[in-house]
Design a protein around this motif. Structure first.
Motif, PDB file in Angstrom:
ATOM      1  N   PRO A 234      64.877 -45.180  -7.711  1.00  0.00           N
ATOM      2  CA  PRO A 234      66.079 -45.946  -7.384  1.00  0.00           C
ATOM      3  C   PRO A 234      67.096 -45.898  -8.520  1.00  0.00           C
ATOM      4  O   PRO A 234      66.755 -46.040  -9.687  1.00  0.00           O
ATOM      5  N   SER A 235      68.338 -45.633  -8.181  1.00  0.00           N
ATOM      6  CA  SER A 235      69.410 -45.656  -9.174  1.00  0.00           C
ATOM      7  C   SER A 235      69.888 -47.096  -9.329  1.00  0.00           C
ATOM      8  O   SER A 235      70.023 -47.822  -8.355  1.00  0.00           O
ATOM      9  N   VAL A 236      70.110 -47.488 -10.569  1.00  0.00           N
ATOM     10  CA  VAL A 236      70.485 -48.873 -10.864  1.00  0.00           C
ATOM     11  C   VAL A 236      71.762 -48.878 -11.692  1.00  0.00           C
ATOM     12  O   VAL A 236      71.875 -48.149 -12.672  1.00  0.00           O
ATOM     13  N   ALA A 237      72.730 -49.672 -11.272  1.00  0.00           N
ATOM     14  CA  ALA A 237      73.967 -49.875 -12.031  1.00  0.00           C
ATOM     15  C   ALA A 237      74.245 -51.375 -12.049  1.00  0.00           C
ATOM     16  O   ALA A 237      74.240 -52.028 -11.011  1.00  0.00           O
ATOM     17  N   VAL A 238      74.447 -51.916 -13.244  1.00  0.00           N
ATOM     18  CA  VAL A 238      74.622 -53.358 -13.399  1.00  0.00           C
ATOM     19  C   VAL A 238      75.937 -53.643 -14.130  1.00  0.00           C
ATOM     20  O   VAL A 238      76.228 -53.016 -15.153  1.00  0.00           O
TER      21      VAL A 238
ATOM     22  N   ASP B 125      86.010 -70.767 -30.313  1.00  0.00           N
ATOM     23  CA  ASP B 125      84.640 -70.276 -30.413  1.00  0.00           C
ATOM     24  C   ASP B 125      84.380 -69.245 -29.320  1.00  0.00           C
ATOM     25  O   ASP B 125      85.190 -69.086 -28.396  1.00  0.00           O
ATOM     26  N   GLU B 126      83.216 -68.546 -29.434  1.00  0.00           N
ATOM     27  CA  GLU B 126      82.915 -67.448 -28.532  1.00  0.00           C
ATOM     28  C   GLU B 126      81.622 -67.703 -27.763  1.00  0.00           C
ATOM     29  O   GLU B 126      80.662 -68.235 -28.312  1.00  0.00           O
ATOM     30  N   PHE B 127      81.620 -67.281 -26.482  1.00  0.00           N
ATOM     31  CA  PHE B 127      80.443 -67.321 -25.634  1.00  0.00           C
ATOM     32  C   PHE B 127      79.841 -65.910 -25.605  1.00  0.00           C
ATOM     33  O   PHE B 127      80.548 -64.911 -25.789  1.00  0.00           O
ATOM     34  N   SER B 128      78.540 -65.811 -25.351  1.00  0.00           N
ATOM     35  CA  SER B 128      77.891 -64.499 -25.274  1.00  0.00           C
ATOM     36  C   SER B 128      76.760 -64.568 -24.256  1.00  0.00           C
ATOM     37  O   SER B 128      76.255 -65.651 -23.935  1.00  0.00           O
ATOM     38  N   GLY B 129      76.357 -63.403 -23.746  1.00  0.00           N
ATOM     39  CA  GLY B 129      75.277 -63.370 -22.759  1.00  0.00           C
ATOM     40  C   GLY B 129      74.936 -61.950 -22.367  1.00  0.00           C
ATOM     41  O   GLY B 129      75.598 -60.992 -22.766  1.00  0.00           O
ATOM     42  N   GLY B 130      73.863 -61.808 -21.577  1.00  0.00           N
ATOM     43  CA  GLY B 130      73.431 -60.478 -21.156  1.00  0.00           C
ATOM     44  C   GLY B 130      72.560 -60.540 -19.924  1.00  0.00           C
ATOM     45  O   GLY B 130      72.113 -61.608 -19.493  1.00  0.00           O
ATOM     46  N   ILE B 131      72.300 -59.349 -19.340  1.00  0.00           N
ATOM     47  CA  ILE B 131      71.476 -59.203 -18.137  1.00  0.00           C
ATOM     48  C   ILE B 131      70.322 -58.265 -18.467  1.00  0.00           C
ATOM     49  O   ILE B 131      70.522 -57.207 -19.068  1.00  0.00           O
ATOM     50  N   ALA B 132      69.093 -58.627 -18.047  1.00  0.00           N
ATOM     51  CA  ALA B 132      67.919 -57.767 -18.214  1.00  0.00           C
ATOM     52  C   ALA B 132      67.358 -57.430 -16.841  1.00  0.00           C
ATOM     53  O   ALA B 132      67.261 -58.298 -15.972  1.00  0.00           O
ATOM     54  N   ILE B 133      67.010 -56.138 -16.628  1.00  0.00           N
ATOM     55  CA  ILE B 133      66.491 -55.657 -15.347  1.00  0.00           C
ATOM     56  C   ILE B 133      65.046 -55.219 -15.527  1.00  0.00           C
ATOM     57  O   ILE B 133      64.717 -54.533 -16.493  1.00  0.00           O
ATOM     58  N   ASN B 134      64.156 -55.593 -14.576  1.00  0.00           N
ATOM     59  CA  ASN B 134      62.737 -55.277 -14.763  1.00  0.00           C
ATOM     60  C   ASN B 134      62.431 -53.789 -14.641  1.00  0.00           C
ATOM     61  O   ASN B 134      61.456 -53.308 -15.199  1.00  0.00           O
TER      62      ASN B 134
ATOM     63  N   SER C 250      69.379 -53.928 -21.696  1.00  0.00           N
ATOM     64  CA  SER C 250      70.158 -55.158 -21.590  1.00  0.00           C
ATOM     65  C   SER C 250      71.619 -54.807 -21.384  1.00  0.00           C
ATOM     66  O   SER C 250      72.141 -53.899 -22.023  1.00  0.00           O
ATOM     67  N   TYR C 251      72.252 -55.512 -20.447  1.00  0.00           N
ATOM     68  CA  TYR C 251      73.659 -55.294 -20.144  1.00  0.00           C
ATOM     69  C   TYR C 251      74.446 -56.521 -20.605  1.00  0.00           C
ATOM     70  O   TYR C 251      74.124 -57.646 -20.236  1.00  0.00           O
ATOM     71  N   SER C 252      75.465 -56.311 -21.407  1.00  0.00           N
ATOM     72  CA  SER C 252      76.266 -57.421 -21.908  1.00  0.00           C
ATOM     73  C   SER C 252      77.166 -57.979 -20.810  1.00  0.00           C
ATOM     74  O   SER C 252      77.605 -57.253 -19.918  1.00  0.00           O
ATOM     75  N   ILE C 253      77.419 -59.279 -20.886  1.00  0.00           N
ATOM     76  CA  ILE C 253      78.362 -59.912 -19.965  1.00  0.00           C
ATOM     77  C   ILE C 253      79.763 -59.720 -20.547  1.00  0.00           C
ATOM     78  O   ILE C 253      80.057 -60.183 -21.646  1.00  0.00           O
ATOM     79  N   LEU C 254      80.602 -59.027 -19.797  1.00  0.00           N
ATOM     80  CA  LEU C 254      81.954 -58.727 -20.253  1.00  0.00           C
ATOM     81  C   LEU C 254      82.914 -59.817 -19.776  1.00  0.00           C
ATOM     82  O   LEU C 254      82.512 -60.862 -19.315  1.00  0.00           O
ATOM     83  N   GLY C 255      84.218 -59.542 -19.873  1.00  0.00           N
ATOM     84  CA  GLY C 255      85.218 -60.525 -19.454  1.00  0.00           C
ATOM     85  C   GLY C 255      85.592 -61.457 -20.591  1.00  0.00           C
ATOM     86  O   GLY C 255      85.477 -61.113 -21.776  1.00  0.00           O
ATOM     87  N   SER C 256      86.021 -62.672 -20.254  1.00  0.00           N
ATOM     88  CA  SER C 256      86.443 -63.649 -21.255  1.00  0.00           C
ATOM     89  C   SER C 256      85.251 -64.136 -22.063  1.00  0.00           C
ATOM     90  O   SER C 256      84.172 -64.365 -21.511  1.00  0.00           O
ATOM     91  N   ASP C 257      85.462 -64.302 -23.371  1.00  0.00           N
ATOM     92  CA  ASP C 257      84.385 -64.829 -24.201  1.00  0.00           C
ATOM     93  C   ASP C 257      84.870 -65.820 -25.264  1.00  0.00           C
ATOM     94  O   ASP C 257      84.057 -66.441 -25.954  1.00  0.00           O
TER      95      ASP C 257
END
Length: 322
Positions: A144-148, A235-244, A250-257
């Protein structure tokens, strides 16, 4: 199935730690992912896999099996095979005698027949290469191809002591539903109030948020937060996405921070002390159907209907101008 339950005692089961570890590694799952899914520590997962705790609560075993995407029976300890009785022993001896006779006849044939081993070796090598190429092609086609992608929508400013919302849009493009973890780290001095969907877990600090979800396509995660440290200017917010399916990825959360501290209402994006038609429509598009504490749509609508607003630092409220 190896399972124990006594009256008044929680149901326990015996798991095969090595089998659980083998399944986790085959599926490229990390101990952190499995620990988050079962809601235990990575040290506990390690102890289970190394048979330090062979007997665990049944509900934890069910969560472990679900995280490994198998049935519970596949990770339970297999009962020992009973000793064969006399009839079974005799049958086994007959089988051994037959195997010995078969090997003797085979050896006789080998001694009387000239084996063209170079040709056989070449043929076997070619056949193995063909199988290898076919296996690689088959797995490349079926993998399976995965794009996040993940984007955070954060107001440009906030007022100390006033609740404001944040949303995260996650898009998982895959051929099948996948499990994934969304982790959001709030800056020091900020505290989360409520989230939708509900948080799967929160860190030791109230500014660490985690969701555990399974699916694909578009997902929206919303939470409200408040700034309690009035000495902060930005101040800055940060976050990420992990796929099993992609262990360690890990994919970083983009947009406003980045958020600026001011006395403007968070919905007043251009900071002109007026809620315009465009601004109120944006608010309703993003949060109109989200039920989390702190999104005061009534106040925003009153400001929009008035001629503007001011901030009263004494009462810590917004004053609506007629």
């Amino acid at each position: 199935m190896t399972e124990t339950q006594h009256q008044g005692v929680m149901a326990m089961v015996k798991i095969d730690g090595s089998k659980a570890r083998q399944l986790r590694e085959q599926k490229s799952l990390t101990q952190l992912y499995v620990a988050t899914a079962v809601q235990v520590t990575t040290d506990t997962i390690s102890r289970w896999e190394n048979r330090r705790y062979p007997t665990i609560k049944r509900e934890n075993a069910l969560k472990l099996a679900e995280a490994l995407e198998v049935a519970l029976e596949e990770i339970l300890e297999t009962p020992p095979v009973p000793e064969p009785n006399d009839d079974e022993a005799e049958s086994q001896q007959d089988s051994v005698n037959f195997q010995h006779e078969k090997e003797r006849r085979t050896e006789t044939v080998k001694q009387g027949v000239y084996v063209r081993w170079p040709i056989l070796l070449l043929s076997s090598t070619i056949a193995a290469l063909i199988c290898l190429v076919g296996w690689v092609y088959f797995n490349m086609e079926d993998s399976p191809s995965v794009a996040v992608t993940a984007k955070r929508n954060l107001p440009a400013h906030c007022t100390p002591g006033q609740v404001f919302p944040v949303s995260i849009e996650v898009n998982v493009q895959s051929d099948e539903p996948l499990a994934f973890i969304v982790k959001e780290q709030l800056p020091d001095g900020f505290e989360a109030i409520q989230a939708a969907p509900a948080l799967s877990s929160s860190g030791k600090k109230v500014n660490t948020l985690k969701w555990l979800q399974k699916g694909h396509g578009k997902h929206i995660f919303t939470y409200t937060t408040i700034m309690k440290d009035t000495t902060i200017e930005a101040d800055e917010f940060s976050g990420g996405i992990a796929i099993n399916k992609q262990s360690g990825a890990s994919y970083s959360i983009l947009g406003s921070d980045t958020i600026i501290v001011s006395d403007y209402h968070w919905a007043d994006s251009n900071r002109d002390r007026v809620i315009s038609d465009s601004e109120i429509l944006t608010v309703y598009d993003q949060y109109g159907e989200v039920e989390v504490h702190g999104i005061d749509l009534d106040l925003i609508e009153e400001i929009w209907l008035g001629s503007g607003y001011t901030w009263n630092p004494d009462t810590q409220t917004y004053q609506i101008l007629p």
